[in-house]
Design an enzyme around this catalytic site. Structure first.
Site, short mmCIF file in Angstrom:
data_model
loop_
_atom_site.label_atom_id
_atom_site.label_comp_id
_atom_site.label_asym_id
_atom_site.label_seq_id
_atom_site.Cartn_x
_atom_site.Cartn_y
_atom_site.Cartn_z
N ARG A 130 0.82 -1.22 0.00
CA ARG A 130 0.00 0.00 0.00
C ARG A 130 0.85 1.27 0.00
O ARG A 130 0.40 2.33 -0.41
CB ARG A 130 -0.95 0.00 1.20
CG ARG A 130 -2.06 -1.04 1.00
CD ARG A 130 -2.94 -1.16 2.20
NE ARG A 130 -3.61 0.09 2.51
CZ ARG A 130 -4.25 0.33 3.64
NH1 ARG A 130 -4.30 -0.58 4.58
NH2 ARG A 130 -4.84 1.48 3.85
N TYR A 144 -8.55 15.53 -4.93
CA TYR A 144 -8.73 16.82 -4.23
C TYR A 144 -7.80 16.88 -3.03
O TYR A 144 -7.52 15.87 -2.41
CB TYR A 144 -10.19 17.04 -3.80
CG TYR A 144 -10.83 15.94 -2.99
CD1 TYR A 144 -11.35 14.82 -3.61
CD2 TYR A 144 -10.95 16.03 -1.60
CE1 TYR A 144 -11.97 13.80 -2.88
CE2 TYR A 144 -11.57 15.04 -0.86
CZ TYR A 144 -12.07 13.92 -1.51
OH TYR A 144 -12.67 12.93 -0.78
N ASN A 147 -7.48 19.64 4.21
CA ASN A 147 -6.86 19.91 5.52
C ASN A 147 -7.75 19.37 6.61
O ASN A 147 -8.94 19.16 6.41
CB ASN A 147 -6.79 21.43 5.76
CG ASN A 147 -5.75 22.11 4.90
OD1 ASN A 147 -4.79 21.49 4.44
ND2 ASN A 147 -5.93 23.41 4.69
N SER A 222 -15.03 14.31 8.82
CA SER A 222 -15.16 15.19 7.65
C SER A 222 -16.08 16.36 7.94
O SER A 222 -15.80 17.50 7.57
CB SER A 222 -15.68 14.42 6.43
OG SER A 222 -14.76 13.44 6.04
O1 76R Z 1 -5.59 2.93 6.05
C1 76R Z 1 -6.65 2.36 6.34
O2 76R Z 1 -7.36 1.72 5.53
C2 76R Z 1 -7.12 2.45 7.75
C3 76R Z 1 -8.27 3.34 7.87
C4 76R Z 1 -8.09 4.72 7.23
C5 76R Z 1 -7.23 5.74 7.62
C6 76R Z 1 -6.21 5.75 8.76
C7 76R Z 1 -8.84 5.18 6.08
C8 76R Z 1 -9.76 4.43 5.39
N1 76R Z 1 -8.48 6.48 5.84
C9 76R Z 1 -7.50 6.85 6.73
C10 76R Z 1 -6.84 8.08 6.79
MN1 76R Z 1 -9.39 7.75 4.50
N2 76R Z 1 -10.22 8.96 3.13
C11 76R Z 1 -10.13 10.34 3.12
C12 76R Z 1 -11.06 10.86 2.16
O3 76R Z 1 -13.84 13.48 1.41
C13 76R Z 1 -13.63 13.26 2.62
O4 76R Z 1 -14.52 13.45 3.48
C14 76R Z 1 -12.29 12.77 3.08
C15 76R Z 1 -11.35 12.32 1.96
C16 76R Z 1 -11.69 9.77 1.57
C17 76R Z 1 -12.74 9.81 0.49
C18 76R Z 1 -11.15 8.58 2.19
C19 76R Z 1 -11.51 7.28 1.86
N3 76R Z 1 -8.24 9.28 5.18
C20 76R Z 1 -7.21 9.20 6.07
C21 76R Z 1 -6.57 10.50 6.18
C22 76R Z 1 -5.38 10.84 7.08
C23 76R Z 1 -5.96 11.43 8.32
C24 76R Z 1 -5.00 11.67 9.43
O5 76R Z 1 -3.94 11.04 9.48
O6 76R Z 1 -5.35 12.52 10.28
C25 76R Z 1 -7.28 11.36 5.37
C26 76R Z 1 -7.01 12.82 5.12
C27 76R Z 1 -8.32 10.60 4.75
C28 76R Z 1 -9.26 11.12 3.89
N4 76R Z 1 -10.46 6.13 3.79
C29 76R Z 1 -10.41 4.83 4.24
C30 76R Z 1 -11.19 6.17 2.61
C31 76R Z 1 -11.63 4.80 2.32
C32 76R Z 1 -12.44 4.41 1.08
C33 76R Z 1 -11.14 4.00 3.35
C34 76R Z 1 -11.31 2.48 3.48
C35 76R Z 1 -10.10 1.81 2.91
C36 76R Z 1 -10.18 0.31 2.97
O7 76R Z 1 -10.60 -0.22 4.01
O8 76R Z 1 -9.77 -0.30 1.96
#
Ligand code: 76R
Length: 248
Positions: A130, A144, A147, A222
């Protein structure tokens, strides 16, 4: 000070958005256009061989709307490699018919919010895959920047690790419902570019972007803490689609 989330970093990322100068392209003679396209195909082949060797990955999508005409998203081991690719591309004849629209520099990031304590993530082949992913050849891309808010009572960085972990768990649970429909690559850009993260999504059905992003808007992490930049959405540029895009 709140506990800092630990992050793992993988390949560096450059999202290079360009617009095509259609009047210049249309006015160029057929020989110039075809030589420029051959040269571009050569670059695409070279990037494919890097992907085959698993030392990087490149995605090429046309962009819908006026923000850009296409994006080249490159993942590479170092920032030097990204810079070389950018410069080499800029020196091509085709690049002469393009203007920069937007760019984003970041690095593939995984955080430890969901990692069970006491485990070493670097021992997991899944985690390593990954961090250095081969970008999917899905029909659509959505990008996109975003923050986490730092305002008054809504300051993500003042929350305890436990509060953040609880919210990230809920975030992850929503995301998991889209497994197999949307592939997300989160790239961190604190200290590298203007926003804190780049969100790159891939899907065969573009409506799944809308459904996922909309559902997440209702989720606390979010709803309270997400600030978003411009959205870019695009279609996969296969060799055939590229020739038809550039055909005059
Ligand atoms: O890595 C992992 O799968 C563990 C869970 C996870 C983390 C730690 C995860 C799962 N994300 C993580 C971190 Mn996410 N993610 C976003 C967006 O539009 C919005 O509202 C937000 C934009 C989407 C669409 C998305 C999708 N994620 C993060 C972080 C870092 C945050 C931090 O460190 O503070 C951001 C900015 C972020 C934003 N996230 C998932 C997804 C999806 C689809 C998953 C499931 C992945 C899976 O299980 O395969």
């Amino acid at each position: 000070m709140s506990e800092v989330a630990q992050t793992l970093e993988g390949w560096y990322a450059l999202h290079d958005f360009r617009s095509i100068n259609w009047s210049a392209w249309g006015q160029a003679d057929a020989g110039t256009r075809s030589a420029a396209q051959d040269e571009l195909q050569g670059f695409l082949k070279q990037w494919q061989s890097i992907e085959d060797a698993k030392t990087g990955s490149t995605a090429f999508y046309s962009i819908i709307g006026q923000k850009a005409d296409f994006v080249l998203m490159h993942l590479r081991e170092t920032l030097e490699e990204l810079s070389e690719i950018e410069t080499a591309f800029n020196k091509t004849a085709f690049a002469g018919f393009t203007t920069p629209a937007y760019s984003y520099v970041s690095v593939v990031e995984l955080s430890n919010y969901m990692t069970p304590p006491g485990t070493d993530p670097m021992q997991s082949p899944d985690i390593i895959a990954r961090l250095k992913p081969t970008l999917p050849k899905a029909s659509h891309i959505c990008f996109y920047p975003m923050n986490k808010r730092r305002q008054g009572n809504d300051n993500w960085y003042m929350l305890s690790m436990e509060e953040r972990r609880t919210m990230m768990r809920s975030h992850g649970m929503i995301g998991r419902q889209y497994a197999g429909k949307v592939k997300q690559i989160i790239t961190g850009s604190v200290g590298l570019d203007d926003w804190e993260w780049g969100v790159t999504l891939f899907a065969d059905d573009a409506l799944q972007f809308k459904k996922l992003v909309y559902e997440m808007r209702f989720d606390e992490v979010s709803a309270r803490f997400g600030d978003f930049g411009d959205f870019y959405v695009g279609n996969l540029l296969t060799e055939e689609k590229l020739s038809s895009l550039l055909h005059i």
